[in-house]
Design an enzyme around this catalytic site. Structure first.
Site: not given
Ligand code: PLP
Length: 396
Positions: A71-72, A181, A153, A326, A202-203, A239
């Site tokens: 997602a980042t 979320q 989150n 993070c 996905a995680h 890839t």
């Molecule tokens: N956006 C939100 C709202 C999140 O809670 C998180 C992860 O904590 C992320 C983005 C980042 O996700 P990723 O670990 O897939 O980069």
């Protein structure tokens, strides 16, 4: 006993997801872009996975879902591409994000701000929520993008994306939502949300780490962030992470199947757990339950440093969090509590418990016992709690 209540940071990979992924490491390891049978045996599983992902977010076929590494990456991509397409070219000069977006949005917004873009950091209200109408107040004819998350989150607070999407549409402003979320916790529908872009990972819904995606509405194409290949229609080179995509497809399918369970049973368990926590003196929860994802409780224990509480919980085998996944190594106060305007004592004492469909009642009962013991021990040695006036009322 070990109890995992940090599911907003990451989730266990569902065994069925793992099972579907397994053949793509040692047996079916071909590069999908190659021209032989090792490649072609990945094609149908990839297609099936993509269909599940499209279905999970109700994306029409004509729109795109581009697979990313997380997602980042998706969040960076949207903001940076908008910067290149609209700000750098002088067509627009402004974007709006909420002040409680994930750091992958906030830090990117700050970066493009340093490059000359005007950024509005939309404030949250006393409940930790966004007032959709306030978005209208900040939109100008130079606004290129609004980026507001679907659910927060930290608090689990659900933001009014549908209404924000309508406002953006009305003003011809692009709308992105970070739905990381929300998937598997509340219904996610790119059409009813009125979004142009939607991020997921996905995680966070029992899929593997290192794979995410970005939904892009037809006609709202972005410039690629990564160049060098033809994958994903040239929009995202590199890839393909075949096992990851297959896993994310399965995880998405299961998240949709388990949605009712999350919204009823998990919510009930969370609510009962929270009721018990709130019976402890001087505890505070900010965002109302009905406006939260069903799995999250962010609760402040006055007089107890969040990190100290985490230490005690961890020693007893319970995993929770004090802030963004993070950032949990930094001794900073909870960013959402700060944004709400909570006093320092409360902002430093917030603990997030986030459940999943794997959470059991036995685990929650055990956690309650552990929390009660920790509160007693830590308040006994807390100078701020000892010196606080009697009858500590909420200062929120
Ligand atoms: N956006 C939100 C709202 C999140 O809670 C998180 C992860 O904590 C992320 C983005 C980042 O996700 P990723 O670990 O897939 O980069």
């Amino acid at each position: 006993m070990r109890v995992y209540l940090d599911n907003n940071a990451t989730t266990i990979v569902d065994p069925h997801v793992f099972e579907e992924m397994e053949p793509f490491f040692v047996q079916k390891y071909g590069n999908p872009n190659s021209l032989h049978s090792f490649a072609s045996e990945t094609h149908q599983p990839l297609k099936t996975a993509m269909e599940k992902i499209y279905a999970g977010i109700h994306a029409p076929r004509e729109d795109s879902v581009v697979i990313t590494s997380c997602a980042t990456e998706s969040n960076n991509w949207v903001l940076k591409s908008i910067y290149f397409q609209y700000i750098l070219t002088g067509r627009k000069n402004h974007i709006i994000v909420s002040e409680v977006e994930h750091p992958s949005v906030i830090a990117t917004a700050k970066f493009i701000e340093s490059q000359g873009c005007r950024v509005t950091y939309l404030p949250i209200n006393h409940e930790g929520l966004i007032d959709a109408q306030s978005v209208r107040d900040y939109i100008t004819d130079k606004t290129a993008l609004v980026s507001i998350m679907t659910a927060n989150n930290e608090t689990g607070g659900i933001f009014p994306v549908q209404e924000i999407g309508e406002i953006c549409k009305e003003h011809n402003v692009l709308f992105h939502t970070d739905a990381v979320q929300a998937i598997g916790k509340i219904p996610v529908d790119v059409q009813s949300f009125n979004v142009d872009y939607l991020t997921f990972s996905a995680h966070k819904f029992h899929g593997p780490k290192g794979v995410g995606g970005l939904y892009i509405k037809k006609g709202r194409e972005l410039l690629p962030l990564l160049h060098g290949g033809s994958q994903m229609g040239g929009l995202r080179s590199g890839t393909l992470n075949v096992a990851g995509i297959v896993g994310m497809g399965k995880a998405m399918e299961q998240a949709v199947d388990a949605l009712d369970y999350e919204m009823t049973d998990i919510k009930e368990m969370r609510d009962a757990f929270e009721d018990e926590l709130l019976k402890i003196k001087d505890t505070f929860v900010v965002t109302p339950r009905e406006k939260r994802t069903p799995n999250t409780t962010l609760i402040s224990f006055r007089g107890i440093e969040g990190e100290a509480m985490l230490w005690d919980l961890n020693c007893a085998g319970v995993a929770a969090s004090t802030g963004s996944a993070c950032a949990s190594e930094d001794l900073e106060s909870n960013p959402v509590m700060e944004a709400i305007g909570a006093d320092a004592d409360l902002a430093h004492t917030a603990i997030r418990f986030s459940l999943s469909r794997y959470t059991t009642q036995e685990e929650l009962d055990y956690t309650l016992e552990v929390v009660k013991k920790a509160v007693k021990r830590l308040r006994e040695i807390s100078s701020s709690y000892a010196y606080a006036p009697d009858g500590h009322d909420s200062k929120l």
